[in-house]
Design a protein around this motif. Sequence first.
Motif, PDB file in Angstrom:
ATOM      1  N   VAL A 182       3.926  -7.232   8.348  1.00 17.84           N
ATOM      2  CA  VAL A 182       3.756  -7.171   6.661  1.00 17.84           C
ATOM      3  C   VAL A 182       4.850  -7.121   5.666  1.00 17.84           C
ATOM      4  CG1 VAL A 182       3.791  -4.044   7.043  1.00 17.84           C
ATOM      5  CG2 VAL A 182       2.691  -4.971   9.100  1.00 17.84           C
ATOM      6  N   THR A 183       3.546  -6.591   5.180  1.00 17.26           N
ATOM      7  CA  THR A 183       4.422  -7.256   3.741  1.00 17.26           C
ATOM      8  C   THR A 183       3.889  -6.274   2.350  1.00 17.26           C
ATOM      9  OG1 THR A 183       4.455  -9.788   3.445  1.00 17.26           O
ATOM     10  CG2 THR A 183       4.391  -8.303   1.166  1.00 17.26           C
ATOM     11  N   LEU A 184       4.689  -5.402   2.111  1.00 21.97           N
ATOM     12  CA  LEU A 184       5.112  -4.153   1.081  1.00 21.97           C
ATOM     13  C   LEU A 184       5.011  -5.006   0.002  1.00 21.97           C
ATOM     14  CD1 LEU A 184       6.959  -1.976   3.109  1.00 21.97           C
ATOM     15  CD2 LEU A 184       4.497  -2.589   3.257  1.00 21.97           C
ATOM     16  N   MET A 185       4.319  -3.977  -1.122  1.00 21.67           N
ATOM     17  CA  MET A 185       4.414  -5.651  -2.249  1.00 21.67           C
ATOM     18  C   MET A 185       5.392  -4.162  -3.346  1.00 21.67           C
ATOM     19  SD  MET A 185       3.039  -7.499  -2.043  1.00 21.67           S
ATOM     20  CE  MET A 185       2.950  -8.903  -3.515  1.00 21.67           C
ATOM     21  N   CYS A 186       5.892  -4.720  -4.724  1.00 18.75           N
ATOM     22  CA  CYS A 186       6.416  -4.563  -5.164  1.00 18.75           C
ATOM     23  C   CYS A 186       6.824  -4.503  -7.522  1.00 18.75           C
ATOM     24  CB  CYS A 186       7.754  -3.340  -4.464  1.00 18.75           C
ATOM     25  SG  CYS A 186       9.003  -2.724  -6.484  1.00 18.75           S
ATOM     26  N   HIS A 187       6.186  -4.043  -7.463  1.00 20.39           N
ATOM     27  CA  HIS A 187       5.897  -3.993  -8.787  1.00 20.39           C
ATOM     28  C   HIS A 187       5.931  -3.950 -10.069  1.00 20.39           C
ATOM     29  CE1 HIS A 187       3.349  -6.471 -12.087  1.00 20.39           C
ATOM     30  NE2 HIS A 187       3.060  -5.493 -12.732  1.00 20.39           N
ATOM     31  N   PRO A 243       1.317  -0.763   0.480  1.00 23.46           N
ATOM     32  CA  PRO A 243       0.282   0.147  -0.199  1.00 23.46           C
ATOM     33  C   PRO A 243       0.990   1.162  -0.022  1.00 23.46           C
ATOM     34  CG  PRO A 243       0.404  -1.207   2.439  1.00 23.46           C
ATOM     35  CD  PRO A 243       0.388  -1.825   1.902  1.00 23.46           C
ATOM     36  N   ARG A 244       0.578   2.684   0.091  1.00 23.32           N
ATOM     37  CA  ARG A 244       1.255   3.587  -0.169  1.00 23.32           C
ATOM     38  C   ARG A 244       1.041   4.226   0.930  1.00 23.32           C
ATOM     39  NH1 ARG A 244       1.321   7.259  -3.923  1.00 23.32           N
ATOM     40  NH2 ARG A 244       2.723   8.032  -2.983  1.00 23.32           N
ATOM     41  N   TYR A 245       0.221   3.429   1.930  1.00 26.18           N
ATOM     42  CA  TYR A 245       0.354   4.070   3.371  1.00 26.18           C
ATOM     43  C   TYR A 245       0.173   3.027   4.303  1.00 26.18           C
ATOM     44  CZ  TYR A 245       0.491   8.807   1.632  1.00 26.18           C
ATOM     45  OH  TYR A 245       0.958   9.922   0.972  1.00 26.18           O
ATOM     46  N   LYS A 246       0.442   2.694   5.561  1.00 26.94           N
ATOM     47  CA  LYS A 246      -0.234   1.597   6.355  1.00 26.94           C
ATOM     48  C   LYS A 246       0.340   1.490   7.803  1.00 26.94           C
ATOM     49  CE  LYS A 246      -0.605  -3.000   7.131  1.00 26.94           C
ATOM     50  NZ  LYS A 246      -2.242  -3.412   6.959  1.00 26.94           N
ATOM     51  N   ILE A 247      -0.857   1.549   8.454  1.00 28.34           N
ATOM     52  CA  ILE A 247      -0.959   1.685   9.933  1.00 28.34           C
ATOM     53  C   ILE A 247       0.059  -0.010  10.733  1.00 28.34           C
ATOM     54  CG2 ILE A 247      -0.932   2.560  12.460  1.00 28.34           C
ATOM     55  CD1 ILE A 247      -2.052   4.907  10.173  1.00 28.34           C
ATOM     56  N   THR A 248       0.332  -0.128  11.285  1.00 29.53           N
ATOM     57  CA  THR A 248       0.609  -1.381  11.949  1.00 29.53           C
ATOM     58  C   THR A 248       1.306  -1.647  13.661  1.00 29.53           C
ATOM     59  OG1 THR A 248       0.680  -3.929  10.886  1.00 29.53           O
ATOM     60  CG2 THR A 248       2.710  -2.450  11.001  1.00 29.53           C
ATOM     61  N   GLU A 249       1.247  -2.604  14.129  1.00 26.38           N
ATOM     62  CA  GLU A 249       1.737  -3.152  15.449  1.00 26.38           C
ATOM     63  C   GLU A 249       2.404  -3.233  16.174  1.00 26.38           C
ATOM     64  OE1 GLU A 249      -3.429  -1.571  17.361  1.00 26.38           O
ATOM     65  OE2 GLU A 249      -2.435  -4.286  17.355  1.00 26.38           O
ATOM     66  N   GLY A 287       9.719   3.644  -7.261  1.00 22.51           N
ATOM     67  CA  GLY A 287       8.400   3.707  -7.078  1.00 22.51           C
ATOM     68  C   GLY A 287       8.425   5.158  -5.728  1.00 22.51           C
ATOM     69  N   PRO A 288       6.715   5.067  -5.461  1.00 26.88           N
ATOM     70  CA  PRO A 288       6.537   6.321  -5.361  1.00 26.88           C
ATOM     71  C   PRO A 288       6.661   6.398  -3.873  1.00 26.88           C
ATOM     72  CG  PRO A 288       4.533   5.073  -5.619  1.00 26.88           C
ATOM     73  CD  PRO A 288       5.558   4.003  -5.942  1.00 26.88           C
ATOM     74  N   GLY A 289       6.999   4.757  -3.305  1.00 27.27           N
ATOM     75  CA  GLY A 289       7.177   4.957  -1.688  1.00 27.27           C
ATOM     76  C   GLY A 289       5.787   3.719  -1.070  1.00 27.27           C
ATOM     77  N   THR A 290       5.942   3.728  -0.081  1.00 27.44           N
ATOM     78  CA  THR A 290       5.222   3.455   1.142  1.00 27.44           C
ATOM     79  C   THR A 290       5.780   4.031   2.348  1.00 27.44           C
ATOM     80  OG1 THR A 290       4.755   1.326   0.279  1.00 27.44           O
ATOM     81  CG2 THR A 290       4.135   1.536   2.507  1.00 27.44           C
TER      82      THR A 290
END
Lengths: 114, 113
Positions: free
Chosen positions: B19-24, B8-14, B105-108
Motif C-alpha cells: 500500500v502506498t499513501l501519498m502526501c503532497h 487516499p483519505r480512506y483505504k482498506i487492504t488485506e 495533512g487531513p490524514g489517511t
Amino acid sequence: AQSVAQPEDQVNVAEGNPLTVKCTYSVSGNPYLFWYVQYPNRGLQFLLKYITGDNLVKGSYGFEAEFNKSQTSFHLKKPSALVSDSALYFCAVRLPNRDDKIIFGKGTRLHILP
Amino acid sequence: DAGITQSPRYKITETGRQVTLMCHQTWSHSYMFWYRQDLGHGLRLIYYSAAADITDKGEVPDGYVVSRSKTENFPLTLESATRSQTSVYFCASNFAGYTDTQYFGPGTRLTVL
C-alpha cells in the motif's frame, strides 16, 4: 528517557468556565513546546508555541499557555470555554538541534458541556 | 489548492498487500514527516525527510518505506501490510528548523484486514 505527559485522558468543563489542559515534560536541554488541536476527522492544527522569552504565550482561539521551567510544565488554558473548543489536544516537545525529534503527548480529549 | 494533501483519505487492504499513501505539499517546505496515530499512543513518528533525497527513520519505521524524489511529495509505502499497521496516518511539513510549526495533512485512515 525523554517524554511528554498529558496526565488526563479527558477533561470536562462547563461552558463559560475556565479550562486547563495539563502537560509536563522530561527532556534534557531547553525544549521548544507546542500545543496542537485536532477536531474530528481532521489533521492537527497549531495553537501556540513557546520558544523563548515571556513564559505566558498567547495563541489561536483565545488559548494561552504558561511555561514553568521549575515544574517542567506547559499547561494550556482558556479563561472562558466554548462548546466549540471540544476537541483532542496534543502537547509536543521539540528538542534543540534535532530537527527530527518531536515528541507528542498522548492527547487529552476536552469536552465542553453546554 | 495550496496546503498539504493526503490521498487516499480512506483505504482498506488485506494482509500482505503493498500500500502506498501519498502526501503532497505546495509550500516548498524542506521538512516532511509521517506519523501514525493510535489510541493510547498519541502520534508516533515513522519517517522524516529534511530535503529531497534525504530521509531518516523515526520512532516506528519497521515495515515502512519512504522516498522523496521531489520536494513536494513524500509517499509512504507499506511493503507487506499487517493488521498492526491499521491506523490513521498523518503527513506533516515545515519550512525548516526545530522552532518551526508543523502543518498537518487531513490524514489517511488505513484498515488492514
